[in-house]
Design a protein around this motif. Structure first.
Motif, PDB file in Angstrom:
ATOM      1  N   VAL A   8       0.838  -1.201   0.000  1.00 53.11           N
ATOM      2  CA  VAL A   8       0.000   0.000   0.000  1.00 53.11           C
ATOM      3  C   VAL A   8       0.870   1.247   0.000  1.00 53.11           C
ATOM      4  O   VAL A   8       0.669   2.177  -0.771  1.00 53.11           O
ATOM      5  N   ILE A   9       1.886   1.241   0.862  1.00 50.28           N
ATOM      6  CA  ILE A   9       2.768   2.405   0.946  1.00 50.28           C
ATOM      7  C   ILE A   9       3.448   2.632  -0.400  1.00 50.28           C
ATOM      8  O   ILE A   9       3.490   3.743  -0.919  1.00 50.28           O
ATOM      9  N   LEU A  11       2.386   1.772  -3.324  1.00 53.80           N
ATOM     10  CA  LEU A  11       1.367   2.246  -4.260  1.00 53.80           C
ATOM     11  C   LEU A  11       1.204   3.760  -4.116  1.00 53.80           C
ATOM     12  O   LEU A  11       1.216   4.509  -5.079  1.00 53.80           O
ATOM     13  N   LEU A  12       1.087   4.213  -2.869  1.00 50.35           N
ATOM     14  CA  LEU A  12       0.873   5.631  -2.620  1.00 50.35           C
ATOM     15  C   LEU A  12       2.064   6.452  -3.106  1.00 50.35           C
ATOM     16  O   LEU A  12       1.908   7.450  -3.789  1.00 50.35           O
ATOM     17  N   PHE A  15       2.358   6.745  -6.932  1.00 47.14           N
ATOM     18  CA  PHE A  15       1.447   7.714  -7.510  1.00 47.14           C
ATOM     19  C   PHE A  15       1.936   9.125  -7.322  1.00 47.14           C
ATOM     20  O   PHE A  15       1.878   9.952  -8.214  1.00 47.14           O
ATOM     21  N   THR A  18       4.401  10.197 -10.054  1.00 47.49           N
ATOM     22  CA  THR A  18       4.103  10.244 -11.485  1.00 47.49           C
ATOM     23  C   THR A  18       2.826  10.995 -11.837  1.00 47.49           C
ATOM     24  O   THR A  18       2.614  11.345 -12.984  1.00 47.49           O
ATOM     25  N   ALA A  19       1.975  11.243 -10.864  1.00 49.79           N
ATOM     26  CA  ALA A  19       0.604  11.572 -11.222  1.00 49.79           C
ATOM     27  C   ALA A  19       0.309  13.051 -11.435  1.00 49.79           C
ATOM     28  O   ALA A  19      -0.725  13.397 -11.971  1.00 49.79           O
ATOM     29  N   ASP A  22      -0.753  14.533 -14.935  1.00 54.02           N
ATOM     30  CA  ASP A  22      -1.991  13.892 -15.359  1.00 54.02           C
ATOM     31  C   ASP A  22      -3.172  14.379 -14.551  1.00 54.02           C
ATOM     32  O   ASP A  22      -4.236  14.622 -15.076  1.00 54.02           O
ATOM     33  N   VAL A  23      -2.970  14.498 -13.248  1.00 53.47           N
ATOM     34  CA  VAL A  23      -4.091  14.871 -12.399  1.00 53.47           C
ATOM     35  C   VAL A  23      -4.550  16.286 -12.707  1.00 53.47           C
ATOM     36  O   VAL A  23      -5.745  16.549 -12.828  1.00 53.47           O
ATOM     37  N   GLU A  26      -6.373  16.280 -15.931  1.00 51.24           N
ATOM     38  CA  GLU A  26      -7.678  15.636 -15.732  1.00 51.24           C
ATOM     39  C   GLU A  26      -8.673  16.603 -15.086  1.00 51.24           C
ATOM     40  O   GLU A  26      -9.839  16.678 -15.483  1.00 51.24           O
ATOM     41  N   ASP A  92      -3.629  14.144  -6.288  1.00 55.55           N
ATOM     42  CA  ASP A  92      -4.773  13.352  -5.853  1.00 55.55           C
ATOM     43  C   ASP A  92      -6.034  14.189  -6.081  1.00 55.55           C
ATOM     44  O   ASP A  92      -6.238  15.225  -5.455  1.00 55.55           O
TER      45      ASP A  92
ATOM     46  N   MET B   1      -2.509   8.733 -17.086  1.00 56.52           N
ATOM     47  CA  MET B   1      -3.468   7.878 -16.364  1.00 56.52           C
ATOM     48  C   MET B   1      -4.844   8.524 -16.435  1.00 56.52           C
ATOM     49  O   MET B   1      -4.977   9.712 -16.253  1.00 56.52           O
ATOM     50  N   ALA B   3      -9.113   9.004 -15.662  1.00 53.37           N
ATOM     51  CA  ALA B   3      -9.933   9.174 -14.462  1.00 53.37           C
ATOM     52  C   ALA B   3     -10.405   7.832 -13.901  1.00 53.37           C
ATOM     53  O   ALA B   3     -10.406   7.623 -12.698  1.00 53.37           O
ATOM     54  N   ASN B   6      -7.810   6.000 -11.995  1.00 52.20           N
ATOM     55  CA  ASN B   6      -7.661   6.668 -10.697  1.00 52.20           C
ATOM     56  C   ASN B   6      -8.729   6.247  -9.716  1.00 52.20           C
ATOM     57  O   ASN B   6      -8.466   5.995  -8.551  1.00 52.20           O
ATOM     58  N   ARG B  13      -7.493   1.230  -2.834  1.00 51.59           N
ATOM     59  CA  ARG B  13      -6.741   1.726  -1.703  1.00 51.59           C
ATOM     60  C   ARG B  13      -7.559   1.591  -0.431  1.00 51.59           C
ATOM     61  O   ARG B  13      -7.116   1.068   0.572  1.00 51.59           O
ATOM     62  N   ILE B  16      -8.164  -2.202   0.464  1.00 52.43           N
ATOM     63  CA  ILE B  16      -7.004  -2.833   1.102  1.00 52.43           C
ATOM     64  C   ILE B  16      -6.855  -2.276   2.510  1.00 52.43           C
ATOM     65  O   ILE B  16      -6.695  -3.014   3.485  1.00 52.43           O
ATOM     66  N   LEU B  20      -6.908  -4.315   6.086  1.00 54.98           N
ATOM     67  CA  LEU B  20      -5.765  -4.266   7.001  1.00 54.98           C
ATOM     68  C   LEU B  20      -6.201  -3.730   8.357  1.00 54.98           C
ATOM     69  O   LEU B  20      -5.760  -4.200   9.397  1.00 54.98           O
ATOM     70  N   MET B  55      -2.311   6.025   8.904  1.00 48.57           N
ATOM     71  CA  MET B  55      -1.864   6.938   7.853  1.00 48.57           C
ATOM     72  C   MET B  55      -2.999   7.839   7.387  1.00 48.57           C
ATOM     73  O   MET B  55      -2.816   9.036   7.178  1.00 48.57           O
TER      74      MET B  55
END
Lengths: 127, 187
Positions: A8-9, A11-12, A15, A18-19, A22-23, A26, A92, B1, B3, B6, B13, B16, B20, B55
């Motif tokens: 998970v970490i 993944l965060l 993102f 790279t994001a 794009d964000v 978008e 995000d 990427m 929408a 995302n 996210r 998961i 957890l 987190m």
């Protein structure tokens, strides 16, 4: 279990790196479908620095978008908004929605229009 | 990427994270003792790795002030706070349902026990502020106002971290206190 956590970490973090571009693109596309016209960085800057009945975005985010801000009520430091110095910013979509909602309501006493949000993003992405 | 990707990743996210959280809750039921005088329960586990719920809490509740250690308030207080976020001490701290559910579960699980530690001399009450707890007031009654509201670097007692260097980790021992413009506190 701990492998899951690391996934998970990872993944965060992935993102975050790279994001950004794009964000922002978008969000701009989304604002256009909500009726915004061509965006103006100048209008964005104007909205960011102007005084709205004693309130302003810079009161918490600081005079320079590259600098560290300070929450006007709690004094907590707010990391720089400029993507050039803080690549975590604008990565995000939900976070952008959440803070535009809260901060426009606080600063302007109303929500920001799609046009205004787009103007701010095109200005700030160059900072 | 695009929408959609995302969105899916977003749901993934929380999914998961949710499972957890359940697993962590199971573990803490079996493994953890309820300490009374440190407030770091739920802040990090023994290996120093935070759970996804921790987190999420730090991200959502640590933006305007420090993410207060959950042990500082009883469960009932956290529940009231989490159901009134749109009017949060004069600010709008609204969140969507997913994060609210996750953070409420995390805070409830790690909340303080009435009658112990910070919640001494209390039973059944659910104050919204840590700074209004009888124990808090007693511990700070020797700190003069001019060092707090009269001190631009402090502003209010709510900013624990300005004086307590390790506040976010749940440590408030007197020897970690440094008041800006005043220095180390010894009495």
């Amino acid at each position: 279990m701990s492998n899951g956590r690391f996934a998970v970490i990872g993944l965060l973090l992935g993102f975050a790196l790279t994001a950004q571009a794009d964000v922002i693109d978008e969000k701009l596309a989304q604002y256009r479908t909500e009726g915004a016209q061509a965006f103006s960085a100048e209008a964005g800057l104007n909205l960011w620095i102007s005084n709205h009945n004693g309130r302003s975005c810079t009161q918490c985010h600081g005079d320079s978008p590259q600098g560290v801000g300070k929450h006007i009520k709690t004094g907590k430091q707010i990391k720089p908004m400029a993507p050039s110095v803080n690549p975590q910013r604008f990565t995000d979509s939900d976070k952008i929605d959440k803070w535009f909602l809260r901060n426009c309501k606080w600063t302007l006493k109303r929500v920001c229009s799609a046009q205004e949000k787009g103007d701010i993003l095109v200005w700030i992405r160059e900072q | 990427m695009n929408a959609n990707v995302n969105k899916v990743v977003g749901y993934l996210r929380w999914g998961i994270a949710g499972s957890l959280l359940l697993a962590a809750w199971g573990l803490s039921l079996t493994g953890m003792s309820r300490a009374s005088d440190n407030y770091n329960r739920g802040v990090a586990n023994s290996s120093g790795v935070s759970s996804p719920a921790a987190m999420a809490y730090r991200e959502e509740c640590g933006a305007c002030h420090i993410a207060y250690p959950p042990g500082l308030l009883p469960e009932a207080s956290w529940r009231s706070i989490m159901t009134t976020l749109d009017d949060h001490f004069g600010e709008n701290a609204e969140l969507s349902e997913g994060p609210v559910a996750m953070i409420t579960a995390y805070l409830s699980e790690n909340a303080g026990n009435p009658g112990r530690g910070m919640l001494k001399r209390m039973a059944g009450e659910a104050p919204l502020r840590i700074t209004e707890l009888p124990y808090f007031i007693r511990k700070h009654d020797e700190v003069p106002e001019r060092l707090v509201s009269g001190n631009p670097e402090v502003g209010s007692f709510s900013n624990c971290n300005v004086c307590h260097q390790r506040a976010e980790r749940g440590e408030f021992d007197e020897d970690t206190v440094r008041i800006p413009g005043y220095g180390r506190w010894d009495d």
